[in-house]
Write an enzyme that holds these catalytic residues in place. Structure first.
Site, mmCIF file in Angstrom:
data_model
loop_
_atom_site.group_PDB
_atom_site.id
_atom_site.type_symbol
_atom_site.label_atom_id
_atom_site.label_comp_id
_atom_site.label_asym_id
_atom_site.label_seq_id
_atom_site.Cartn_x
_atom_site.Cartn_y
_atom_site.Cartn_z
ATOM 1 N N LYS A 202 -4.573 39.954 53.053
ATOM 2 C CA LYS A 202 -4.433 40.839 51.886
ATOM 3 C C LYS A 202 -5.687 41.661 51.623
ATOM 4 C CE LYS A 202 -0.356 38.832 49.908
ATOM 5 N NZ LYS A 202 0.269 37.972 48.941
ATOM 6 N N ARG A 236 1.175 30.568 53.013
ATOM 7 C CA ARG A 236 2.079 31.548 53.637
ATOM 8 C C ARG A 236 1.225 32.456 54.506
ATOM 9 N NH1 ARG A 236 3.794 36.697 52.975
ATOM 10 N NH2 ARG A 236 6.009 37.148 53.275
HETATM 11 N N1 HH2 Z 1 3.182 37.901 49.621
HETATM 12 C C1 HH2 Z 1 3.932 38.820 50.254
HETATM 13 C C2 HH2 Z 1 5.341 38.659 50.317
HETATM 14 N N2 HH2 Z 1 5.938 37.577 49.795
HETATM 15 N N3 HH2 Z 1 5.798 35.530 48.634
HETATM 16 C C3 HH2 Z 1 5.066 34.607 48.006
HETATM 17 N N4 HH2 Z 1 5.642 33.539 47.460
HETATM 18 N N5 HH2 Z 1 3.700 34.729 47.895
HETATM 19 C C4 HH2 Z 1 3.022 35.789 48.414
HETATM 20 O O1 HH2 Z 1 1.777 35.870 48.258
HETATM 21 C C5 HH2 Z 1 3.777 36.798 49.084
HETATM 22 C C6 HH2 Z 1 5.189 36.631 49.174
HETATM 23 C C7 HH2 Z 1 3.290 40.032 50.840
HETATM 24 O O2 HH2 Z 1 2.995 39.885 52.186
HETATM 25 P P1 HH2 Z 1 3.902 40.430 53.398
HETATM 26 O O3 HH2 Z 1 5.253 39.806 53.340
HETATM 27 O O4 HH2 Z 1 3.206 40.194 54.665
HETATM 28 O O5 HH2 Z 1 3.988 41.989 53.204
HETATM 29 P P2 HH2 Z 1 5.118 42.933 52.615
HETATM 30 O O6 HH2 Z 1 5.369 42.536 51.206
HETATM 31 O O7 HH2 Z 1 4.534 44.324 52.740
HETATM 32 O O8 HH2 Z 1 6.352 42.754 53.438
#
Ligand code: HH2
Length: 257
Positions: A202, A236
């Site tokens: 992040k 995660r």
């Molecule tokens: N962060 C992201 C997505 N889902 N869910 C939980 N519970 N906690 C988190 O910190 C979290 C999440 C964001 O990361 P990513 O899925 O890699 O990116 P994007 O939202 O752009 O798909």
């Protein structure tokens, strides 16, 4: 928890796994690398992301869950804010609902309660379109803890019994807020529920170190190992193999394995 984004626009792996075959291959790779849960999402939540229509989100995630279910019994989490997507994902074989909106939509709580599904309740200020527009807190750790405690109480009243809490690193928070939440993670882990930490790649890591999104594994490991020492039960991550190795060593030293 291995993150699998079946999206064209996620912040770190957008477009890599938007085809079903590539997504399933990636899930199996993360399982081989030591993931305990696969978190599948079909809507990016990066700052400024536009909402995805329900039909399109269903098209992105359901075939992946169905195909993965034929190949593995690993717990699958559906990363969605839409009740219809959560419901269809559970029907297709998902086990857990991960809602970055913290189940503010009563229909989401209803699905979780009726299907007796475990849930991840994440804290977010506003929504992905607006959340990074000058987020402000008087004292971020107690405010996030109070919000999570209230959401958990509301969910329990509706009959949801298996709850995991998540402070929502990067969701309506400055880098300083994210660092404060990590520093105070033991307070989140003391709320009485297993705690999840989502710090992988992040932007606060980029702000601290200057590292580009693809070069943030060392900073991610530092944040996640700290989080586990402060009580996180689930991390995660995008880089499963590196975390498995680091956690195996950490847990061996801690004597918790
Ligand atoms: N962060 C992201 C997505 N889902 N869910 C939980 N519970 N906690 C988190 O910190 C979290 C999440 C964001 O990361 P990513 O899925 O890699 O990116 P994007 O939202 O752009 O798909």
């Amino acid at each position: 928890m291995g993150a699998l984004n079946a999206t064209p626009d996620s912040f770190s792996d957008g477009g890599k796994y938007s085809r079903k075959s590539a997504a399933v291959r990636r899930a199996l790779q993360m399982i081989a690398e030591g993931a305990d849960i696969i978190d599948i999402g079909g809507e990016s939540s990066r700052p400024g992301a536009r909402p995805v229509p329900e039909k399109e989100e269903l098209r992105r995630v359901i075939p992946v869950i169905e195909a993965l279910r034929k190949k593995s019994s690993i717990p699958v989490s559906i990363d969605t804010t839409k009740a219809a997507v959560a419901e269809a994902a559970l029907a297709a074989g998902a086990d857990l609902i991960n809602d970055i909106c913290g189940f503010r939509d009563p229909a989401m709580a209803e699905v979780a309660a009726r299907r007796k599904a475990p849930v991840v309740v994440m804290h977010m200020r506003g929504d992905p379109r607006t959340m990074q527009k000058g987020p402000r807190y008087k004292d971020v750790v107690p405010e996030v803890c109070a919000w999570l405690a209230a959401r958990c109480a509301a969910l329990e009243q509706r009959g949801v019994t298996k709850i995991i809490v998540d402070p929502g690193i990067g969701f309506g928070k400055t880098a300083a807020h994210n660092v404060a939440l990590l520093a105070g993670f033991s307070r989140i882990a003391s709320l009485g529920y297993p705690a999840l930490l989502g710090a992988s790649r992040k932007s606060f890591i980029g702000l601290i170190t200057g590292a580009a999104v693809d070069d943030r594994l060392p900073g991610t490991l530092a944040a996640n190992l700290w989080g586990v020492l402060k009580g996180a039960s689930i991390v995660r991550v995008h880089d499963v193999a590196a975390h498995r190795q680091a956690l195996n060593v950490l847990l061996e030293i801690k004597g918790g394995r």
